[in-house]
Each structure stands twice: as C-alpha cells, then as structure tokens.
Enzyme design. Sequence first.
Site, mmCIF file in Angstrom:
data_model
loop_
_atom_site.group_PDB
_atom_site.id
_atom_site.type_symbol
_atom_site.label_atom_id
_atom_site.label_comp_id
_atom_site.label_asym_id
_atom_site.label_seq_id
_atom_site.Cartn_x
_atom_site.Cartn_y
_atom_site.Cartn_z
ATOM 1 N N SER A 70 -3.194 1.339 -5.987
ATOM 2 C CA SER A 70 -4.311 2.416 -5.927
ATOM 3 C C SER A 70 -5.160 2.113 -7.133
ATOM 4 C CB SER A 70 -3.977 4.119 -5.927
ATOM 5 O OG SER A 70 -3.181 4.352 -6.939
ATOM 6 N N SER A 71 -4.448 1.743 -8.216
ATOM 7 C CA SER A 71 -5.128 1.430 -9.593
ATOM 8 C C SER A 71 -5.898 0.213 -9.492
ATOM 9 C CB SER A 71 -4.178 1.051 -10.697
ATOM 10 O OG SER A 71 -3.328 2.412 -11.047
ATOM 11 N N SER B 188 -3.188 7.294 -7.286
ATOM 12 C CA SER B 188 -1.910 7.883 -7.601
ATOM 13 C C SER B 188 -1.411 7.231 -9.084
ATOM 14 C CB SER B 188 -0.845 7.319 -6.411
ATOM 15 O OG SER B 188 -0.653 5.948 -6.592
ATOM 16 N N GLY B 189 -2.319 6.312 -9.497
ATOM 17 C CA GLY B 189 -1.719 5.683 -10.828
ATOM 18 C C GLY B 189 -0.866 4.560 -10.533
ATOM 19 N N GLY B 190 -0.282 4.193 -9.253
ATOM 20 C CA GLY B 190 0.315 3.140 -8.880
ATOM 21 C C GLY B 190 -0.103 1.868 -8.992
ATOM 22 N N VAL B 191 0.408 0.845 -8.746
ATOM 23 C CA VAL B 191 -0.450 -0.323 -8.698
ATOM 24 C C VAL B 191 -1.300 -0.540 -7.815
ATOM 25 C CG1 VAL B 191 0.028 -3.044 -8.518
ATOM 26 C CG2 VAL B 191 1.853 -1.567 -9.931
ATOM 27 N N GLY C 150 13.162 -14.316 16.544
ATOM 28 C CA GLY C 150 13.272 -13.070 17.373
ATOM 29 C C GLY C 150 14.783 -12.814 17.873
ATOM 30 N N HIS D 60 15.107 -21.201 9.547
ATOM 31 C CA HIS D 60 14.110 -20.546 8.718
ATOM 32 C C HIS D 60 13.792 -21.025 7.408
ATOM 33 C CE1 HIS D 60 14.415 -16.807 11.640
ATOM 34 N NE2 HIS D 60 15.872 -17.338 11.772
ATOM 35 N N CYS E 239 12.946 -20.926 14.908
ATOM 36 C CA CYS E 239 14.135 -20.414 15.437
ATOM 37 C C CYS E 239 13.830 -20.047 16.929
ATOM 38 C CB CYS E 239 14.662 -19.265 14.740
ATOM 39 S SG CYS E 239 16.092 -18.670 14.808
#
Length: 514
Positions: free
Chosen positions: A228-229, A223-226, A55, A169, A82
């Site tokens: 939503s598919s 939508s046809g995107g990854v 932070g 980190h 951190c």
Amino acid sequence: MKRELVIVLDFGGQYNQLVARRVRESNVYCEIYSYRTDIETIKSKNPKGIILTGGPNSCYLEDSPTYSRELFELGIPVLGLCYGAQLMMHVLGGKVERAAVREYGKTDVMVDQSSKLFENVSEKTVCWMSHFDYISQVAPGFAITAHTADCPVAAAENADRNLYAIQFHPEVLHTQEGTKMLYNFVRGVCGCAGEWRMDSFVESSIQEIREKVGDGKVLLALSGGVDSSVAAALLSKAIGTQLTCVFVDHGLLRKDEGDEVEAIFGPRGNFDLNFVRVNAQQRYYDKLAGVTEPENKRKIIGEEFIRVFEEEAKKIGAVDFLAQGTIYPDVVESGLGGESAVIKSHHNVGGLPDFVDFKEIIEPLRDLFKDEVRKAGLELGLPAELVFRQPFPGPGLGVRIIGEVTAEKVRIVQDADAIYREEIAKAGMDQDINQYFAALTNMRSVGVMGDERTYDYAVALRAVKTVDFMTAEAAEIPFEVLQKVMSRIINEVKGVNRVFYDLTSKPPGTIEFE
C-alpha cells in the site's frame, strides 16, 4: 503499456507463480491463465510464447486436464514443464506411462548443449525432478535432448516447430541452471526483447493513472505495509492531492505501528497527498467477537475496510475511485488467476463485498510480484527502510492469532512480536531473514512460574528465507538467540508460558499461520 507477453497455462501445479516469476526475471512480462482458457482468448492476447505448467494428474487418463492439438499448431513457441511436457507428447502422438522408478528431488541430468534451450548450460547439470509418469516414446518429429539415469526423456524438442518439453522443473531454485533455461526459451526461442523493467512500468503507470482519473478523486487504503505504501507513492506521483489516503487503525497492527505510519505519511511526512487516520479498534473487535474460522475473519476484516472507506468518502465528499495495494500473488492465491486451488482470501481481492460504493477500483500494482513492488518503490524514491520492511498481511494480526481475536490476545502477540523483532535485529540477522514474526496459538497449557501453577498461552515464532515468497524454508536461528527470545517473552509478556519455533517450509505450509 505495450509489452511482450508470455502466457503460463496452469494445469494445477504448485509452482505456477514461480514459472511466471522466473520469466519476469528475464525482463519479459508474463501472466498466468487456467488451462480452461479457450484458444481464441489465447490468440487474442498475441503471446510471444506459451508455457505449460506441471500438475498432479496423469495426462493419459480420461478426466485429466488437457488442451487441444490446435495450441501446438498456432506457430507460437510452446514449452511444456513436467506434466506440461507429458501432455505435449501425449496430444502430439507420443506415449506416456507410469514409471517403474519414481524420480523425486535433485537429479543429475545430461543435456544436449546444441539445443537452444540448453545453450550455455553445463553438459551435466542438477535439476529438480518430481514425477510418477514418464515419456516412454516421444511424439513424431521430436528429438530427445536430455536424459537421466532413470529417465530416458528428460527433455525433447521439435526445433522446427518451436515446441519444447522438459520433464523436470527449471523454475525452482534446486534446478541450478533453470533460470538460464527459461531465459533461453523466452529470449532465445521466443525472441522477446526483454523490455519489462520497473522504470518503464512506473513511467507508464503514472501516465495511465492520470488518464484514467482525470480530475477525479481517489481514496486509497493505506496500511503502511510495502504494497500500500508503494501504491500511495505511485498515485501521489501521478495525481498529488487528488489522492486521499485513509489509514484504518483496526487494532490489529504491530506494536506502535499506527503512530509510525502517521509519522511517515501524515502532515509532517514528505508525501503530496491527503492523510486521514481512523481509529476503529473497538469496531473491529466487536465484529470479530466469537469468530474463529480463518476465512470468516479475513472476509469480516475486508468488509469492514470497505465500510470504513465508504463512511470516510462521504465525509470527504465526492470520491470517484477506490485504490488498493493488490499485487499479483494476491490475485493468483485468491483463485482469480490460474487453475490452482484457492490458498486464501485476501481482504482486497477475495474478501470484497458484492457492493462497493465507488465508480471503479484502481489497483496499480496488480501485475507485480513482491520483489517487483520493492523495485518500483525504490524507483519512486521511497526510503529503503520502508521498501524492505517486514511483510505484513492485510488482515494484520487477525491472521496471526489462531481462534477468536480479542484485545487481550492482540496485546500479547504485539508484545511478543516486538521482543522477537528486537532480538533478531540485535543478533544482526534482520537483513538475512526475509520474514519473521510471532503468532499466538490457541493452545493453553500448564506451566510453573515463581513456584505457582500457570495456565497460559503458547506463542509460535516464525522465520523464513525466501527469494520470491512463493516457496520458503525455515531460517536457522542460533539456539542462544531463540533462548533469549523465549526467556524475554515468558518473563515480559503476561499470559504466555510457552514459546515454539515453527520449522515448516512453504509448501506444505504457508508463510503466515492463517
């Protein structure tokens, strides 16, 4: 689905999602919560381990984020990173001060290999430091287990109480053996069995969906995107034709994409579901007329999604559930998980209107990161070319067009983007770059074409390499490829006379433009 849980408490660090992602790489489920989450809520979740993030604050200042001493007395292993490490020392009686020398960047760290945290880690290893303050005195009962040339306490632990503090980190890729350290904590110290896998996720999700839906009907935004598919495939596997997928062609898709989506999911596709295509291009253009502010555009597009779904539901008949392809980064970046600032509203999270005319919303991928979604897609039998297609934002080209969205601007960015993707593929770089696209700036400038003065738009090209989409670096594209893209766009796309290449990493930028 019963699963082991590690909780990440977010103190405002920029890498909170990366911490969770690295834990999941160890096949252990992980969720992010704000440091404001009360102790009873944490106990009720029965976590196997707790990780405190970095932070931007100084833990010794009165108004800085903190947590009660009780957190470290639950008997649950705690790892502070951190700021989280400094806070642990501060709360438990150590001392944190402003450092004389700030450490930032790749740093050689000497570790005590007898520590459970550093098992199988090189004695001298490269880690990513980023801190103004330092632990000048460890809390009682703690032993120092790592140091650097400028930082006397790069790590400390109270092994008897399973409390561990790391000043650097381990979650970022620059820390060469960081994944190994986090694995040592969740699998070694916390004793997690590592049963979080996509095959078990898919199997249990199908069962959960069947139990929840019963004989009800589900409407999915496809939508046809990854995302939503994969959601469509998962729901189809669970409930078949009880699922209706509504594909809204809002006019903000990539070139020819509407027809491609219909070919995959429509009547001639291989999915057991009902498919409805709604051509709503003009409706969206009218709603977006004169709107330039990015968040307003996102919310307008999100609300229109819901309105369209409501209308389609009435045509279909009784619909009980609305399903969406929301994934975990959508939730976190919309400010609904963790403590970090809202990065952007998502049309299926922060952009939802208050009133939704469905019994309940189903988000089967809500717990998954992007690469986990892809693994689930392969597990469900989706073709690799669909699972690994270029990511595309829910609001579509609405957030790749700076300023007002018009039909002309959509045509410009569609044509420019198609040329860019075609040339990247020709150069054989499409598998090496994780995301690439063309965006339309709102800048117009003077140019000369065919001995005539022009006053046209500038297109910006974006290409990034990333492992998890939480951080990203600009891809190095050969100059001759960029020159070819530039030449084709200026010659073939009416309304463009300049082409830029965006070199910005994430952070400080985002992968998308808005």
